[in-house]
Design an enzyme around this catalytic site. Structure first.
Site, PDB file in Angstrom:
ATOM      1  CE  LYS A  10      45.753  46.112  51.972  1.00  0.00           C
ATOM      2  NZ  LYS A  10      46.138  47.583  51.205  1.00  0.00           N
ATOM      3  CB  THR A  11      47.376  41.195  50.820  1.00  0.00           C
ATOM      4  OG1 THR A  11      47.363  42.739  51.910  1.00  0.00           O
ATOM      5  CG2 THR A  11      47.937  40.638  50.535  1.00  0.00           C
TER       6      THR A  11
ATOM      7  CG  ASP B 243      46.507  47.360  48.082  1.00  0.00           C
ATOM      8  OD1 ASP B 243      45.853  47.474  48.436  1.00  0.00           O
ATOM      9  OD2 ASP B 243      47.423  46.422  48.326  1.00  0.00           O
ATOM     10  CD  GLU B 244      47.838  50.865  50.938  1.00  0.00           C
ATOM     11  OE1 GLU B 244      47.174  51.446  50.957  1.00  0.00           O
ATOM     12  OE2 GLU B 244      48.446  49.860  51.997  1.00  0.00           O
TER      13      GLU B 244
ATOM     14  CD  GLN C 138      43.781  51.188  56.892  1.00  0.00           C
ATOM     15  OE1 GLN C 138      45.159  50.696  56.560  1.00  0.00           O
ATOM     16  NE2 GLN C 138      42.924  50.365  56.359  1.00  0.00           N
TER      17      GLN C 138
ATOM     18  NE  ARG D  11      47.533  49.313  60.831  1.00  0.00           N
ATOM     19  CZ  ARG D  11      46.991  49.022  59.213  1.00  0.00           C
ATOM     20  NH1 ARG D  11      48.140  48.250  58.825  1.00  0.00           N
ATOM     21  NH2 ARG D  11      45.702  49.077  59.298  1.00  0.00           N
TER      22      ARG D  11
END
Length: 804
Positions: free
Chosen positions: A35-36, A224-225, A282, A644
């Site tokens: 996504k980044t 974001d997030e 998340q 992760r």
DNA sequence: CTTGCATTTTTTTTT
DNA sequence: AAAATGCAAG
């Protein structure tokens, strides 16, 4: 047309996310789905096609580190200076920037202080004492979390007061606390964390021209997030992405001398485009007010919204993803989503059950060494914990074993008392209204100013309606002893000097001299206040360490100067206040293993990941079980941890753990049973935390076979782990009996006492004679000579033994 | 007002 | 185990 280079290497979904143009776009981005890359290329695309100037872009990230990273990656795509005018920052940094500029409109001065959680707590504590409110059962933590919730919901004091049940004394008590807390912050020219967002929303709502200024400017808002936004942050985004009426638009453009900008047919400025990226799975910040509905209901909120799903994972092996998918599937209220990869199965997950936190840490250290030998460097390894307290045994073992590590977050440098004292001095230089800061340092170092003196100061301040700082300007008027009077006068002059250095303003502001950089102000304050000397001159070695911390602080302030040559003292204080744990990760790990909490780990990735303490009451944490949705959030936290890992995943727990200076017996987490058994290779708990000796009592150590005590009792001895269905079922129907009964195998011998010469029977080792006892409270260790197995060291409290 | 000692409480996660 | 609090003595 977007440059083909920007789209290179993207899958069709990612490409669509970069290219889509419309008012609202939701990118549901699973862990590791790139996504980044998508976000940065989307921004780069807007710039390179000249659809937007850099100054028209506002990108909100979760941490300052993420912001810096995003800026850097955009720069790599479009050139170094093209990104300069963009706002890429956290919600809090962006709002502070707005508020400092427009503070007067909201009744604050531009130099306002930002209170952290500890500051807020100290204030509430005092208010509770003043009101004798502990009689009603109020605790600082409880009051603060309720106030925080109200602020996150944008329920200000008036709104709350209107709805309060005035027949309930407890409610009235809380209202009074909320009222005084709000008033104290106002008087101190201070905002708490929640105010930073809330006040900005109120600013935009109360002053349409101010809102219009930012709406007109930011044509592309990216968040974001998004799953971690709370209601106030949601409201802020709505404010920023609303259209501007024609009349307001005209007024603002005239007022600021702007050219007529983009308008719709009716003369209004159209809404900015909004892109949000998030993953409900998340969401781990509900405790901080994050509302998962913001992302779940995005399509209702923005009817024209387009949604793109990114499910292909580019980070982890299929084994790791299978484990993650299986765990998260147990959350019943989620949209089905399942990560996949094409990199292959990879290694199996390694599981380990230790008998104590130390034993677990030893396992981690041993595996890290093995990884290093197989070519995985320390910086590619991370160890995750649920709570900060868990880091202690890890640190102890790592130091002993020579494993270099860095601890992220934890008891933070900026939270140490002497550092906060230094900041209180610095704060007073730029915000003389901050009574809390003055109270903090008025007697630090000792000046003979006790409670009685402070009460007298406060009384005069209240009478005259001035801040405490003004009261100590003429200490003679207080009728105090000569020594105290002198000391207060000195302090007052010191604050004046520091204010002059920090702001460069002389007297009423008629005259100005160049302001000095923050570290110079700091050095002056540390020297003249005697704070540094008092610690350096103490014979307590802890004070010596504190003095060194102040030296370290000065070097950090100098470092700030290098990074922000124009930064003022206010900027420096803001920077520190909004500094996040994850921001410490900037730069490389310097050859070290990283230890951090699962929360801090979000957004990061490592070749090898250890998740430790996977026990009931730790993960899921006991306290979370009382909260609605708590269990699901803990499961997401575990999911975040698992995802992760790129190549290797290690899951560990301990059957007993030190807590409160006592040893408590722990059970394996229910989450472990949710991972298909064939994915995990359970190791036994051999290995010598006590110097290469035998097993300290936990049953899994017997016989050197694969499998833990858990799997043994479930009737399996192979490496397959516990026998249970791999398919995820609803939480309530999931059979956990074998785990529960396995747990019964863990002993708690209470305070069984053994002496040399006693004969005991061990469930696995048979009969033996005690040859040595090292008394250590609940961690007493007995050395036992077994008839068939030789000499073993046992942790008396938890070993499966009985005295004969 | 400060110091020293005894007693109590505390640990969930963080912008 | 460590930090915060309370209390008595100087």
């Amino acid at each position: 047309m977007i440059d083909a280079q920007l789209l290179a290497g993207l899958n069709p979904r990612q490409r669509e996310a970069v290219e889509y143009r419309g008012q609202a776009l939701l990118i549901v981005a699973g862990a590791g789905s790139g996504k980044t890359s998508v976000l940065t290329r989307r921004i780069a695309g807007l710039l390179s096609t000249r659809e937007a100037f850099p100054s028209q872009i506002l990108a909100i990230t979760f941490t300052n580190k993420a912001a810096a990273e995003m800026r850097e990656r955009v720069e790599q795509l479009v050139g170094t200076h093209a990104a300069d005018g963009m706002w890429i920052s956290t919600f809090h940094s962006a709002c502070v920037r707005v508020l400092r500029r427009q503070a007067e409109a909201m009744g604050y001065k531009s130099g306002f202080t930002i209170y952290d959680a500890a500051d807020s707590k100290a204030l509430v504590k005092r208010l509770i004492r003043e009101l004798d409110a502990d009689a009603l059962g109020f605790t600082p933590g409880g009051v603060l979390s309720r106030i925080s919730r109200l602020k996150n919901e944008l329920t200000d004091l008036d709104a709350f007061a209107r709805g309060v049940d005035d027949s309930d004394p407890r409610e009235l008590g809380f209202l009074e606390l909320y009222r005084r807390y709000t008033a104290a912050l106002r008087r101190a020219n201070a905002l708490d964390f929640d105010d930073i967002i809330g006040e900005t929303v109120y600013l935009f709502r109360a002053f349409p021209e101010v809102a219009a200024l930012y709406r007109r400017r930011f044509r592309h808002v990216l968040v974001d997030e998004y799953q971690d936004t709370n209601h106030a942050q949601y409201a802020l985004i709505r404010e920023l992405t609303a259209p501007v009426d024609a009349e307001v638009a005209d007024r603002v453009e005239a007022l600021h001398g702007f050219q007529r900008g983009l308008r719709d047919a009716d003369g209004s400025i159209p809404a900015a485009s909004l892109t949000v990226v998030g993953d409900s799975d998340q969401s781990i910040y509900a405790f901080r007010g994050a509302d998962i509905r913001n992302i779940v209901e995005f399509e209702q909120d923005f009817p024209s919204a387009h949604t793109i799903l990114l499910e292909q994972n580019y980070r982890s092996t299929q084994t790791i993803l299978d484990a993650a998918n299986a765990v998260i599937a147990n959350n019943f209220d989620r949209k089905a989503k399942s990560l996949f990869t094409d990199v292959g199965a990879g290694d199996r997950i390694i599981g380990y059950t230790g008998y104590s936190g130390h034993d677990e840490a030893q396992f981690v250290a041993d595996e890290i060494e093995a990884l290093r030998r197989s070519g995985v460097g320390h910086p590619q390894i991370a160890v995750f914990v649920r709570t900060n307290a868990q880091t202690r045994p890890l640190e102890e073992v790592f130091i002993r074993e020579g494993v270099p590590y860095r601890l992220v977050g934890g008891t933070r440098f900026y939270e140490r008392a002497e550092v906060k004292d230094a900041f209180a001095y610095l704060t007073l230089a730029v915000n003389p209204d901050d009574d809390l800061a003055l109270r903090r340092i008025v007697n630090t170092p000792k000046r003979g100013v006790g409670d009685a003196t402070v009460a007298a100061l406060q009384a005069k301040a209240d009478r005259e309606g001035v801040p405490l700082r003004e009261v100590i300007r003429e200490p003679e008027e207080l009728g105090l002893g000569p020594r105290v009077t002198l000391a207060l006068g000195d302090l007052s002059r010191l604050i004046d000097e520091a204010a002059l250095l920090a702001t460069g303003v002389v007297g009423d502001g008629e005259d100005r001299i160049p302001a000095r950089p923050p570290h110079e102000v700091l050095v002056h304050l540390l020297a003249k206040s005697g704070l540094h000397a008092a610690l350096a001159g103490s014979d307590d070695p802890q004070d010596q360490a504190r003095a060194e911390n102040l030296d370290e602080l000065v070097s950090q302030a100098k470092e700030f100067r290098v990074q922000f040559p124009e930064g003022t003292t206010i900027d420096y204080l803001t920077n520190v206040a909004l500094f996040a744990a994850a921001d410490e990760l900037e730069g490389d790990a310097g050859g070290k293993v990283t230890i951090m909490t699962l929360h801090t780990a979000k957004g990061l990735e490592y070749d090898a990941v250890f998740i430790t303490g996977i026990e009931e009451s730790l993960l899921p944490h006991r306290i979370s079980l009382n909260e609605p949705g708590g269990l699901s959030e803990e499961r997401r936290l575990f999911y975040v941890g698992i995802t992760r890992a790129r190549k290797r995943l290690f899951l560990s727990l301990a059957t007993s753990r030190a807590a409160y200076g006592d040893v408590s017996v722990a059970m394996p987490s229910r989450f472990l049973a949710e991972i298909p058994g064939e994915l995990i290779d359970w190791r036994d708990s051999g290995g010598g935390a006590f110097g290469g000796g035998g097993e300290l009592g936990f049953r899994g150590g017997s016989g050197g076979r694969a499998g833990t005590g858990l799997s043994r009792t479930s009737g399996r001895t192979g490496s397959g782990g516990p026998d249970r269905p791999a398919r995820a079922l609803g939480e309530s129907t999931r059979p956990k009996t074998e785990w529960r009964s396995a747990v019964g195998a863990i002993r708690d011998n209470g305070d069984l006492r053994l002496a040399v010469g006693d004969r005991i029977r061990h469930d696995d080792f048979g009969e033996g004679r005690v040859v040595n006892v090292v008394e250590n409270g609940p961690r007493t260790v007995a050395e036992v000579e077994f008839e068939s197995r030789g000499r073993k060291r046992l942790l008396v409290k938890v070993a499966p033994i009985a005295k004969l």
